[in-house]
Every structure is written in structure tokens, then in C-alpha cells.
Design an enzyme around this catalytic site. Structure first.
Site, PDB file in Angstrom:
ATOM      1  N   GLY A  50       0.796  -1.221   0.000  1.00 40.48           N
ATOM      2  CA  GLY A  50       0.000   0.000   0.000  1.00 40.48           C
ATOM      3  C   GLY A  50       0.830   1.274   0.000  1.00 40.48           C
ATOM      4  O   GLY A  50       0.497   2.247  -0.695  1.00 40.48           O
ATOM      5  N   THR A  51       1.899   1.283   0.758  1.00 43.28           N
ATOM      6  CA  THR A  51       2.717   2.497   0.830  1.00 43.28           C
ATOM      7  C   THR A  51       3.263   2.839  -0.555  1.00 43.28           C
ATOM      8  O   THR A  51       3.198   3.999  -0.988  1.00 43.28           O
ATOM      9  CB  THR A  51       3.880   2.287   1.833  1.00 43.28           C
ATOM     10  OG1 THR A  51       3.318   1.979   3.108  1.00 43.28           O
ATOM     11  CG2 THR A  51       4.759   3.516   1.925  1.00 43.28           C
ATOM     12  N   ASN A 133      -8.620   3.048   7.992  1.00 40.47           N
ATOM     13  CA  ASN A 133      -7.977   1.926   8.680  1.00 40.47           C
ATOM     14  C   ASN A 133      -8.201   1.943  10.182  1.00 40.47           C
ATOM     15  O   ASN A 133      -7.999   0.931  10.833  1.00 40.47           O
ATOM     16  CB  ASN A 133      -6.474   1.878   8.364  1.00 40.47           C
ATOM     17  CG  ASN A 133      -5.804   3.220   8.442  1.00 40.47           C
ATOM     18  OD1 ASN A 133      -6.309   4.195   7.909  1.00 40.47           O
ATOM     19  ND2 ASN A 133      -4.676   3.289   9.117  1.00 40.47           N
ATOM     20  N   GLN A 161      -7.492  -0.820   2.965  1.00 37.85           N
ATOM     21  CA  GLN A 161      -8.274  -1.318   4.088  1.00 37.85           C
ATOM     22  C   GLN A 161      -9.656  -1.829   3.660  1.00 37.85           C
ATOM     23  O   GLN A 161     -10.250  -2.629   4.350  1.00 37.85           O
ATOM     24  CB  GLN A 161      -8.420  -0.200   5.120  1.00 37.85           C
ATOM     25  CG  GLN A 161      -8.710  -0.655   6.520  1.00 37.85           C
ATOM     26  CD  GLN A 161      -7.604  -1.480   7.134  1.00 37.85           C
ATOM     27  OE1 GLN A 161      -7.869  -2.532   7.704  1.00 37.85           O
ATOM     28  NE2 GLN A 161      -6.368  -1.014   7.021  1.00 37.85           N
ATOM     29  N   SER A 181      -3.143  -3.951  -0.793  1.00 32.35           N
ATOM     30  CA  SER A 181      -2.011  -4.588  -0.133  1.00 32.35           C
ATOM     31  C   SER A 181      -2.443  -5.981   0.316  1.00 32.35           C
ATOM     32  O   SER A 181      -3.507  -6.122   0.927  1.00 32.35           O
ATOM     33  CB  SER A 181      -1.625  -3.735   1.079  1.00 32.35           C
ATOM     34  OG  SER A 181      -0.460  -4.220   1.670  1.00 32.35           O
ATOM     35  N   HIS A 183      -1.497  -7.990   2.644  1.00 30.82           N
ATOM     36  CA  HIS A 183      -1.598  -8.377   4.059  1.00 30.82           C
ATOM     37  C   HIS A 183      -2.865  -7.868   4.730  1.00 30.82           C
ATOM     38  O   HIS A 183      -3.170  -8.266   5.851  1.00 30.82           O
ATOM     39  CB  HIS A 183      -0.342  -7.967   4.839  1.00 30.82           C
ATOM     40  CG  HIS A 183      -0.171  -6.509   5.118  1.00 30.82           C
ATOM     41  ND1 HIS A 183      -0.365  -5.976   6.375  1.00 30.82           N
ATOM     42  CD2 HIS A 183       0.193  -5.482   4.336  1.00 30.82           C
ATOM     43  CE1 HIS A 183      -0.119  -4.673   6.325  1.00 30.82           C
ATOM     44  NE2 HIS A 183       0.230  -4.348   5.109  1.00 30.82           N
ATOM     45  N   THR A 219      13.124  -7.121  -9.908  1.00 25.67           N
ATOM     46  CA  THR A 219      12.748  -8.529 -10.041  1.00 25.67           C
ATOM     47  C   THR A 219      11.497  -8.822  -9.226  1.00 25.67           C
ATOM     48  O   THR A 219      11.405  -8.435  -8.056  1.00 25.67           O
ATOM     49  CB  THR A 219      13.924  -9.421  -9.572  1.00 25.67           C
ATOM     50  OG1 THR A 219      15.043  -9.117 -10.405  1.00 25.67           O
ATOM     51  CG2 THR A 219      13.589 -10.898  -9.677  1.00 25.67           C
ATOM     52  N   CYS A 307       0.783   1.197  12.315  1.00 27.59           N
ATOM     53  CA  CYS A 307       2.021   1.812  11.812  1.00 27.59           C
ATOM     54  C   CYS A 307       2.552   2.838  12.794  1.00 27.59           C
ATOM     55  O   CYS A 307       3.695   3.252  12.709  1.00 27.59           O
ATOM     56  CB  CYS A 307       1.775   2.487  10.475  1.00 27.59           C
ATOM     57  SG  CYS A 307       0.741   1.527   9.401  1.00 27.59           S
TER      58      CYS A 307
HETATM   59  N1  PLP Z   1      -3.192   2.624   3.406  1.00 25.06           N
HETATM   60  C1  PLP Z   1      -3.952   2.158   4.410  1.00 25.06           C
HETATM   61  C2  PLP Z   1      -5.361   2.629   4.544  1.00 25.06           C
HETATM   62  C3  PLP Z   1      -3.418   1.245   5.324  1.00 25.06           C
HETATM   63  O1  PLP Z   1      -4.173   0.777   6.319  1.00 25.06           O
HETATM   64  C4  PLP Z   1      -2.074   0.815   5.163  1.00 25.06           C
HETATM   65  C5  PLP Z   1      -1.441  -0.129   6.092  1.00 25.06           C
HETATM   66  O2  PLP Z   1      -1.767  -0.278   7.215  1.00 25.06           O
HETATM   67  C6  PLP Z   1      -1.329   1.338   4.091  1.00 25.06           C
HETATM   68  C7  PLP Z   1      -1.919   2.229   3.235  1.00 25.06           C
HETATM   69  C8  PLP Z   1       0.099   0.922   3.872  1.00 25.06           C
HETATM   70  O3  PLP Z   1       0.129  -0.367   3.336  1.00 25.06           O
HETATM   71  P1  PLP Z   1       1.438  -1.273   3.446  1.00 25.06           P
HETATM   72  O4  PLP Z   1       1.578  -1.617   4.885  1.00 25.06           O
HETATM   73  O5  PLP Z   1       1.123  -2.459   2.579  1.00 25.06           O
HETATM   74  O6  PLP Z   1       2.570  -0.482   2.908  1.00 25.06           O
END
Ligand code: PLP
Length: 371
Positions: A50-51, A133, A161, A181, A183, A219, A307
Site C-alpha cells: 500500500g505504501t 484503517n 483497508q 495490499s 496483508h 525482479t 504503523c
Molecule cells: N493505506 C492504508 C489505509 C493502510 O491501512 C495501510 C497499512 O496499514 C497502508 C496504506 C500501507 O500499506 P502497506 O503496509 O502495505 O505499505
């Protein structure tokens, strides 16, 4: 994922047999993720999560003089990228939520000032999340997509999310870019994908080889991508077979039970919310103390976003919704897995009231004086 760690070590960019086996696995995952997004295979870009998707959408599209409209309740992956865009000379507007955590599409429309209408020289990007989130509040992305279309603005959705929790279709959302993402939908960490509508002029963040149609060099993480593909397949199934309704039902039962404790309320109450999340404010309590007390009893909850855990800063999301600093610090997020059972909810409802009572009895003066 296991065969791609234990047996098949090919690089998907190699033309030999082992390489092609890896390539086939990625192609298959791409097909599944494209079905998940509701787009063409060629519009899926695999990345690290996601980031990276959020950063790419903003840094890859917005230049000095362009206008970025986002919200003050986004994940820091959007907020920090927006700050950076501002430093580099873009105009950035942060739209605040209403008290219930919802972004009003009218506020987005208001931010689209006529003087910043897009033309060939100036781009507008709207970036709004699908589900928050921390509160689970679902944002009206379809309406915002219509506004973006009306103004000729680009539209990015951080769907990290919301993905897997609500019916998903990038055509219906009307977005150009969408980040997910693995996870956050029971998949592996460190892998994700972005939908990039054909023709969207987003520049890659990573430069190098011609992987991912030159949109993301490096890669490919074969096992991770296979894991994301499987997670997307299972997420689509869960949306159809009643699993998410079951999770929502258990979330509601958990929430009702927690609201039975005196001095509690739900942040984001009365809004459409993702099935698996509830965010509870416990009056006269330090959230962090409750996180630790519950952890000792085997219940894993978070204050604010994972985070940022470890920091004692109050949640920027709850503060933007109008909660005071102490009320934000006294709020906890409960997230339910798809595998949650009635017995899990019973356990939590047995443990939390006791812990809250004990903590309130322990330090009433200190906590009270800080509320
Ligand atoms: N955006 C939202 C709404 C999230 O909840 C998160 C992660 O918690 C992210 C972005 C970032 O995703 P990643 O942890 O896969 O980099």
C-alpha cells in the site's frame, strides 16, 4: 506460495524453462487480481504494498503547479506523500471529515476551485481512501469518482483497508488508480498491487528494468505475488459466500457487548463501515494501558493505526473527527479476522469489561484529570 520458495527458483524475466514457470505463476495471479479489481490484466502493476501504491499515485502524477486534493484522515503513506508534493511546489488541499468520519463529496467539489481546473499544463488528482484503517468508515468513493469525471480530475483510491471487505469494482468507483495490499486481506506482507487505468500518465517511482510493463522496475517477488493472487481469489469468494456478513454480525455483537460497559461509545457510529472493524472510546481510561492489559490476556487490539503504535501521539483520524486529545488516546480499534468465531467474541467480551474495570479502579485520579 510454498513451491515458489522451496522448488521453483526461476526469475520471471528469464526465458529458460524455470523462468517461464515463474512467469506463468505471475500471469495467473495477474489474471485473478485483474478480476478482483474489475480491470484488464495489463492494468495491474504488482508492487511492495500500500505504501508504494499510495506514493506512486501521488509522486508519479503530481508535478509542481498541479493540485492534489486529499483528506486529513488518510493513511500516512498518502499524507506524507502529499506533504512532499507540497514541498515540491504542488498545491495541496486536505479536506476534513465530518464528525462521524465520513468525507462529504460536496467538500471535495468545493476544493475543486475553478482556477485549478485541469488543462494540458495542470493536473488535478483526488486521493481518497475506500475504508478508513482506524474506524472502518467507508467513504463515498463512487460519488467522488463522478465529481472527478465531471472536472476532468484524476482519481486515486487507497483501497488497502477496504479491499476484500466490500464489493469491489474500479469501473464503478470511477478511479484511475487504486492501491491494495495483500496483508490486509489475509495475504503475505510486503506485496501489493495497483490498478492503473490505461493511459493514466503516472511515472514509475522505481527505475531500472522493464518489469511490470516498465511501470515498476525490479525482479518480481514471485511467491508474494502468488500469495496476493490467492488472497484475492479467497477475498472474492468470501464476499459471495456470506463470510463477510457473518464477520459483520460478530463485529456488531462484539460492539453491542462493549457498549454495555459504562462510559463507552463508537467512533464512526451510524456510518457505513467495513465489516471487520470497530473503534471504541472508553471514557476515563488510558488506551495504551488497556492494549497492554488485553495483550496479557491474549487479545490483540490497537490504539490508532498499527504503523504508529509505539508512539503515544493521539490518532490524527480521531482528532480530525473532532475528538479531544485524551478521548483519542482513550480509543481502541478492534479488528476481526475472517476466521473469527462466536467463541472468540465471547472471550473478548469476558476479558475487556474486567480489564476496563480494573484499570479505572487503579488510577481514577490520574486518568480523570487528563480526560
Ligand atoms: N493505506 C492504508 C489505509 C493502510 O491501512 C495501510 C497499512 O496499514 C497502508 C496504506 C500501507 O500499506 P502497506 O503496509 O502495505 O505499505
Amino acid at each position: 506460495m510454498r513451491p515458489y520458495w522451496m522448488e521453483h527458483f526461476g526469475n520471471a524475466s528469464s526465458i529458460h524453462h524455470e523462468g517461464q514457470a515463474a512467469r506463468k505463476a505471475i500471469d495467473l495471479a495477474r489474471e485473478t487480481v485483474a478480476r478482483f479489481f474489475g480491470c484488464r490484466d495489463a492494468e495491474v502493476v504488482f508492487n511492495s504494498g500500500g505504501t508504494e501504491g499510495d506514493n506512486t499515485a501521488i509522486a508519479g502524477l503530481i508535478r509542481a503547479g498541479d493540485h492534489l486534493i486529499t483528506t486529513s484522515i488518510e493513511h500516512s503513506a498518502v499524507l506524507r506523500a502529499a506533504d512532499k508534493a507540497a514541498q515540491l511546489g504542488a498545491q495541496v488541499t486536505f479536506v476534513a471529515p465530518q464528525k462521524n468520519g465520513l468525507i462529504d463529496p460536496k467538500a471535495i467539489r468545493k476544493a475543486l476551485r475553478p482556477e485549478t481546473r485541469p488543462d494540458n499544463a495542470r493536473r488535478i488528482l483526488i486521493s481518497v481512501m475506500l475504508a478508513n484503517n482506524e474506524t472502518g468508515v467507508l467513504q463515498p468513493v463512487e460519488e467522488i469518482g463522478e465529481i472527478a469525471a465531471e472536472y476532468g480530475a484524476y482519481f486515486h483510491i487507497d483501497a488497502v483497508q477496504g479491499a476484500g471487505k466490500v464489493p469491489f469494482d474500479v469501473q464503478r468507483f470511477g478511479c484511475h488508480l487504486c492501491s491494495i495490499s495483500a496483508h490486509k486481506m489475509h495475504g503475505p506482507k510486503g506485496v501489493g498491487a495497483m490498478y492503473v487505468r490505461r493511459g493514466t500518465p503516472v511515472e514509475p517511482l522505481l527505475l531500472g528494468g522493464s518489469h511490470e510493463r516498465r511501470q515498476r522496475a525490479g525482479t518480481q517477488n514471485v511467491a508474494g505475488i502468488v500469495g496476493l493472487g490467492k488472497a484475492a481469489e479467497l477475498a472474492m469468494r468470501s464476499l459471495e459466500d456470506g463470510t463477510m456478513e457473518r464477520v459483520a454480525g460478530l463485529r456488531d455483537r462484539l460492539e453491542t457487548g462493549l457498549l454495555g460497559i459504562a462510559g463507552t461509545d463508537v467512533n464512526g457510529a451510524g456510518t457505513p463501515r467495513a465489516a471487520n472493524t470497530t473503534n471504541i472510546h472508553f471514557e476515563q481510561l488510558e488506551g495504551e494501558a488497556l492494549v497492554i492489559a488485553l495483550d496479557l490476556k491474549g487479545v490483540a487490539v490497537s490504539g490508532g493505526s498499527a504503523c504508529h503504535s509505539g508512539s503515544t501521539e493521539p490518532s490524527h483520524v480521531l482528532m480530525a473527527m473532532g475528538l479531544g486529545r485524551n478521548a483519542a488516546l482513550a480509543s481502541l480499534r478492534f479488528s476481526l479476522l475472517k476466521t473469527v468465531t462466536d467463541a472468540d467474541v465471547d472471550d473478548v467480551l469476558r476479558v475487556v469489561p474486567e480489564a476496563v474495570e480494573r484499570l479505572r479502579a487503579l488510577a481514577p485520579e490520574t486518568v480523570l484529570s487528563r480526560q
